[in-house]
Design a protein around this motif. Structure first.
Motif, PDB file in Angstrom:
ATOM      1  N   HIS A   1       0.827  -1.203   0.000  1.00 54.80           N
ATOM      2  CA  HIS A   1       0.000   0.000   0.000  1.00 54.80           C
ATOM      3  C   HIS A   1       0.863   1.255   0.000  1.00 54.80           C
ATOM      4  N   HIS A   2       2.173   1.086   0.078  1.00 51.39           N
ATOM      5  CA  HIS A   2       3.085   2.228   0.053  1.00 51.39           C
ATOM      6  C   HIS A   2       3.376   2.584  -1.403  1.00 51.39           C
ATOM      7  N   MET A   3       2.632   3.569  -1.936  1.00 50.82           N
ATOM      8  CA  MET A   3       2.770   3.894  -3.352  1.00 50.82           C
ATOM      9  C   MET A   3       4.147   4.474  -3.676  1.00 50.82           C
ATOM     10  N   SER A   4       4.695   5.301  -2.791  1.00 47.85           N
ATOM     11  CA  SER A   4       6.009   5.875  -3.071  1.00 47.85           C
ATOM     12  C   SER A   4       7.078   4.788  -3.065  1.00 47.85           C
ATOM     13  N   GLU A   5       6.956   3.833  -2.141  1.00 46.52           N
ATOM     14  CA  GLU A   5       7.890   2.705  -2.104  1.00 46.52           C
ATOM     15  C   GLU A   5       7.771   1.868  -3.368  1.00 46.52           C
ATOM     16  N   ALA A   6       6.545   1.559  -3.765  1.00 46.56           N
ATOM     17  CA  ALA A   6       6.318   0.749  -4.962  1.00 46.56           C
ATOM     18  C   ALA A   6       6.844   1.444  -6.212  1.00 46.56           C
ATOM     19  N   GLU A   7       6.660   2.752  -6.278  1.00 45.97           N
ATOM     20  CA  GLU A   7       7.120   3.495  -7.456  1.00 45.97           C
ATOM     21  C   GLU A   7       8.635   3.443  -7.577  1.00 45.97           C
ATOM     22  N   GLU A   8       9.319   3.527  -6.455  1.00 43.40           N
ATOM     23  CA  GLU A   8      10.772   3.487  -6.461  1.00 43.40           C
ATOM     24  C   GLU A   8      11.308   2.074  -6.682  1.00 43.40           C
ATOM     25  N   PHE A   9      10.563   1.076  -6.209  1.00 40.78           N
ATOM     26  CA  PHE A   9      11.057  -0.296  -6.164  1.00 40.78           C
ATOM     27  C   PHE A   9      10.746  -1.096  -7.424  1.00 40.78           C
ATOM     28  N   CYS A  10       9.548  -0.955  -7.959  1.00 46.30           N
ATOM     29  CA  CYS A  10       9.067  -1.854  -9.017  1.00 46.30           C
ATOM     30  C   CYS A  10       9.525  -1.416 -10.407  1.00 46.30           C
ATOM     31  N   LYS A  11       9.762  -2.407 -11.254  1.00 44.25           N
ATOM     32  CA  LYS A  11      10.088  -2.154 -12.653  1.00 44.25           C
ATOM     33  C   LYS A  11       8.817  -2.132 -13.508  1.00 44.25           C
ATOM     34  N   HIS A  12       7.904  -3.055 -13.229  1.00 36.05           N
ATOM     35  CA  HIS A  12       6.620  -3.125 -13.921  1.00 36.05           C
ATOM     36  C   HIS A  12       5.531  -3.331 -12.871  1.00 36.05           C
ATOM     37  N   ILE A  13       4.307  -2.942 -13.214  1.00 36.61           N
ATOM     38  CA  ILE A  13       3.203  -3.078 -12.268  1.00 36.61           C
ATOM     39  C   ILE A  13       1.944  -3.572 -12.975  1.00 36.61           C
ATOM     40  N   ALA A  14       1.033  -4.102 -12.172  1.00 31.45           N
ATOM     41  CA  ALA A  14      -0.344  -4.325 -12.601  1.00 31.45           C
ATOM     42  C   ALA A  14      -1.242  -3.742 -11.513  1.00 31.45           C
TER      43      ALA A  14
ATOM     44  N   HIS B   1      -1.686   8.033 -18.938  1.00 33.71           N
ATOM     45  CA  HIS B   1      -2.799   8.589 -18.167  1.00 33.71           C
ATOM     46  C   HIS B   1      -2.542  10.016 -17.695  1.00 33.71           C
ATOM     47  N   GLU B   2      -1.436  10.599 -18.148  1.00 28.98           N
ATOM     48  CA  GLU B   2      -1.111  12.011 -17.903  1.00 28.98           C
ATOM     49  C   GLU B   2      -1.116  12.343 -16.413  1.00 28.98           C
ATOM     50  N   VAL B   3      -0.372  11.544 -15.659  1.00 28.75           N
ATOM     51  CA  VAL B   3      -0.204  11.795 -14.226  1.00 28.75           C
ATOM     52  C   VAL B   3       1.293  11.816 -13.921  1.00 28.75           C
ATOM     53  N   SER B   4       1.648  12.399 -12.768  1.00 26.15           N
ATOM     54  CA  SER B   4       3.065  12.599 -12.459  1.00 26.15           C
ATOM     55  C   SER B   4       3.663  11.513 -11.589  1.00 26.15           C
ATOM     56  N   ASN B   5       2.814  10.735 -10.907  1.00 25.21           N
ATOM     57  CA  ASN B   5       3.350   9.714 -10.010  1.00 25.21           C
ATOM     58  C   ASN B   5       2.382   8.549  -9.870  1.00 25.21           C
ATOM     59  N   LEU B   6       2.847   7.490  -9.210  1.00 25.14           N
ATOM     60  CA  LEU B   6       2.042   6.279  -9.081  1.00 25.14           C
ATOM     61  C   LEU B   6       0.792   6.516  -8.233  1.00 25.14           C
ATOM     62  N   GLN B   7       0.914   7.296  -7.173  1.00 25.00           N
ATOM     63  CA  GLN B   7      -0.260   7.543  -6.339  1.00 25.00           C
ATOM     64  C   GLN B   7      -1.369   8.230  -7.125  1.00 25.00           C
ATOM     65  N   SER B   8      -1.007   9.185  -7.961  1.00 22.53           N
ATOM     66  CA  SER B   8      -2.012   9.863  -8.794  1.00 22.53           C
ATOM     67  C   SER B   8      -2.637   8.891  -9.784  1.00 22.53           C
ATOM     68  N   LEU B   9      -1.821   8.008 -10.349  1.00 25.85           N
ATOM     69  CA  LEU B   9      -2.346   6.991 -11.260  1.00 25.85           C
ATOM     70  C   LEU B   9      -3.305   6.061 -10.527  1.00 25.85           C
ATOM     71  N   PHE B  10      -2.907   5.649  -9.330  1.00 24.80           N
ATOM     72  CA  PHE B  10      -3.722   4.745  -8.513  1.00 24.80           C
ATOM     73  C   PHE B  10      -5.094   5.361  -8.234  1.00 24.80           C
TER      74      PHE B  10
END
Length: 249
Positions: free
Chosen positions: A197-210, A230-239
Motif C-alpha cells: 500500500h506504500h505507493m512511493s515505495e512501490a514506485e521506487e522499487f518496481c520495474k513493472h506493475i499491474a 494517463h497524464e499523471v506525475s506519479n504512481l499515487q495519482s495513477l492509482f
C-alpha cells in the motif's frame, strides 16, 4: 515486459464457495525473469488471492498458470522448491529464536546442514539480526519480526520471491534495510512479485506493475509508460485516477 517469461497467467478467475462474486476475473499477466513486478490495488482488490494461487496455497476456479525456468516449463515439486513466499502475517514460531526458526524452515526445504548453517548466518548478518539470533522472536519489534519473516522466505534461495506487504508497520530504517536487500537479490537474478500500500515505495522499487481493482486488471506495464498514458506525475495519482477515491477499508 522485457526478457523471457517466468510466469504466464492466462484468464485466471477465482470464486470462493461462500462468495456471490468473483475475487478474481479473467486475470492475464506475463512476468519476466529478474523483474520486480508490483501487484497493486485497493483493499480487497484480489492481490493476496492472486499471490496465494500463484504459490499453490489455493486453487484457481478457472484459467491456467505456467512457470518457466530458462524457457523450460516448471511444474510440481520443482516449482515449489523454486518459490519463496513472505506473507503479510508473521509466518514463524514466536517461542523460537531467529536461528531456530531458520533451522526449522531450512530443514523443511531439505537444505544440507552445512549449506543451511552458511545461509542462516549470512541472512542473520545481512538483515541485522545477528545480535538477537538467540532471543525469542516473540519479544521483537515489528521491524525485526518483518526481517525474520523475510529471512525465512528466502532461506532456500528461491528463483521467484512473492512478497505480500513486506514492510507494513515497520519503521523507516527497517523498511530501507528490507528494500535494499531485496534489490540486492534481484540484481543477482531473483524475480520478485510484490504487493504494497506504500505507493512511493512501490514506485521506487518496481520495474513493472499491474493495478488490480474488484478482481480485474485495470492497467499493466512499465510505470513510466502508464504515467504518460494517463497524464499523471506519479504512481499515487495513477492509482487514485484508476481506482477512485471512495473508502475501501
Amino acid at each position: 515486459m522485457t526478457g523471457p517469461v517466468c510466469i504466464e497467467i492466462q484468464n485466471v478467475s477465482k470464486k470462493y464457495k461462500s462468495a456471490q462474486e468473483n475475487s478474481l476475473t479473467d486475470v492475464s499477466l506475463n512476468i519476466a525473469m529478474s523483474d520486480i513486478f508490483g501487484l497493486l490495488g485497493p483493499n480487497g482488490a484480489g492481490k493476496t488471492t492472486l499471490i496465494s494461487i500463484l504459490c499453490g496455497i489455493i486453487p484457481q476456479s478457472s484459467g491456467t498458470i505456467n512457470f518457466y525456468h530458462e524457457n523450460q516449463p516448471v511444474s510440481g515439486q520443482e516449482r515449489k522448491s523454486r518459490i519463496g513466499f513472505v506473507p503479510q502475517e508473521y509466518a514463524f514460531y514466536q517461542e523460537l529464536t531467529p536461528r531456530q526458526n531458520l533451522d526449522y524452515f531450512g530443514a523443511m526445504y531439505n537444505l544440507a546442514k552445512i549449506d543451511l548453517e552458511t545461509r542462516r548466518e549470512h541472512l542473520l548478518e545481512i538483515l541485522g539480526l545477528s545480535k538477537f539470533a538467540d532471543k525469542k522472536v516473540g519479544s521483537f519489534s515489528g521491524g525485526m519480526k518483518r526481517r525474520v519473516n523475510l529471512a525465512i522466505g528466502i532461506i532456500h534461495e528461491p528463483d521467484i520471491l512473492f512478497l505480500d506487504e513486506p514492510t507494513v508497520g515497520v519503521d523507516v530504517q527497517s523498511r530501507n534495510a528490507i528494500i535494499r536487500y531485496l534489490r540486492e537479490i534481484n540484481s543477482t537474478g531473483t524475480t520478485i512479485i510484490y504487493t504494497s500500500h506504500h505507493m512511493s515505495e512501490a514506485e521506487e522499487f518496481c520495474k513493472h506493475i499491474a493495478l488490480i481493482d474488484h478482481g480485474r486488471v485495470i492497467a499493466k506495464g512499465d510505470l513510466t509508460a502508464l504515467r504518460n498514458e494517463h497524464e499523471v506525475s506519479n504512481l499515487q495519482s495513477l492509482f487514485i485516477k484508476l481506482t477512485g477515491e471512495e473508502y475501501r477499508d
